[in-house]
Design an enzyme around this catalytic site. Structure first.
Site, short mmCIF file in Angstrom:
data_model
loop_
_atom_site.label_atom_id
_atom_site.label_comp_id
_atom_site.label_asym_id
_atom_site.label_seq_id
_atom_site.Cartn_x
_atom_site.Cartn_y
_atom_site.Cartn_z
N HIS A 194 3.46 -10.78 -19.38
CA HIS A 194 3.67 -11.15 -20.76
C HIS A 194 4.62 -10.06 -21.39
CE1 HIS A 194 0.88 -14.51 -20.66
NE2 HIS A 194 -0.24 -13.82 -20.76
N LEU A 238 21.21 -16.22 -37.41
CA LEU A 238 20.13 -17.14 -36.45
C LEU A 238 18.83 -17.42 -37.16
CD1 LEU A 238 19.31 -18.45 -33.74
CD2 LEU A 238 18.50 -16.32 -33.09
N ASP A 297 7.34 -20.62 -20.26
CA ASP A 297 6.26 -20.53 -19.48
C ASP A 297 6.35 -19.71 -18.15
OD1 ASP A 297 3.45 -21.19 -18.76
OD2 ASP A 297 4.16 -23.26 -17.97
#
Ligand code: IPE
Ligand code: IPE
Ligand code: MG
Length: 233
Positions: free
Chosen positions: A28, A122, A11
């Site tokens: 962003h 991962l 955030d």
């Protein structure tokens, strides 16, 4: 001990950009760059699962221009970075609703999921059009269908049955949930799955969440005493 599963609420992109006098989209973009660094760091620390909250069910309520910008960035990410992840043995999975996403994006997601299915490095999980309530709602629908089709009594429903029908099926619950930008809330992230998660709330905005801060958070996790309702001898 490091966590097996880290989940992050990335955030503060908009505020990061605003502080610099830039448009929100720049925040962003910087956020995507940071995400890539955090993925590499997560691999280096031998963590098995990383879940990233990229777009919530409620983020559809933002202005259309911002949604379009985010979807465009997402599409670029899937086309370039996510493809590269495959070569790094990463298994990518996307959780969330797909029926509200553009068909071309759904196609990109499906392709990457299929191509990375056999990777055993991962496990990278992207939460996209994800909401914890939506997750539980769709699990209820699945369970209702399964139980009524097979004439199973609803009284026999177990916690395992619920877990099996969540969007995160097969993924262990997050051990550690990190939220950046100084907000102390979970904003409809993994509601069911976070029952016993440890939390870490960080002041800085997501693009400023550097590897050093991340590593400190991972190390401090190791000092926590997780009791799960029991007593520690
Ligand atoms: C997080 O940054 C990214 C998304 C929710 C898509 P924000 O866009 O929420 O940035 P702030 O919170 O407005 O600063
Ligand atoms: C949570 O951030 C969702 C993501 C990071 C994708 P928001 O910025 O949407 O959350 P609120 O609105 O501040 O609670
Ligand atoms: Mg925000």
């Amino acid at each position: 001990m490091y966590p097996e599963h880290v989940a992050i609420i990335m955030d503060g992109n908009g505020r990061w950009a605003k502080n610099k006098g830039l448009p929100r989209i720049s925040g962003h973009k910087a956020g995507v760059e940071r995400l890539k660094g955090i993925v590499e760091c997560t691999i280096n620390y031998g963590i098995s699962y990383l879940t990233l909250y990229a777009f919530s069910s409620e983020n559809w309520n933002r202005p259309k221009t911002e949604i379009n910008d985010l979807m465009h960035l997402l599409s670029l990410f899937l086309a370039n970075d996510a493809k590269r992840f495959l070569k790094e043995n990463i298994r990518l999975r996307v959780i969330g609703r797909r029926d509200r996403l553009k068909k071309s994006i759904v196609k990109q997601i499906e392709e990457i999921e299929i191509n990375s299915y056999k990777n055993d490095g991962l496990n990278l999980i992207i939460a996209l059009d994800y909401g914890g309530r939506e997750d539980i709602r769709s699990a209820i629908i699945n369970i209702y269908k399964e139980f009524s089709n097979n004439n199973i009594s609803i009284e026999s429903l177990t916690l395992k049955d619920v877990e099996k029908n969540l969007m995160t099926t097969g993924i262990p619950d997050p051990d550690l949930i990190i939220r950046t930008s100084g907000e102390y809330r979970i904003s409809n992230f993994l509601l069911w799955q976070s029952a016993y998660s440890e939390y870490e709330f960080i002041k800085c905005n997501w693009p400023d969440f550097d590897n050093n801060i991340y590593i400190k958070v991972l190390q401090s996790y190791g000092k926590r005493d997780r009791r799960f309702g029991k007593l520690n001898e």
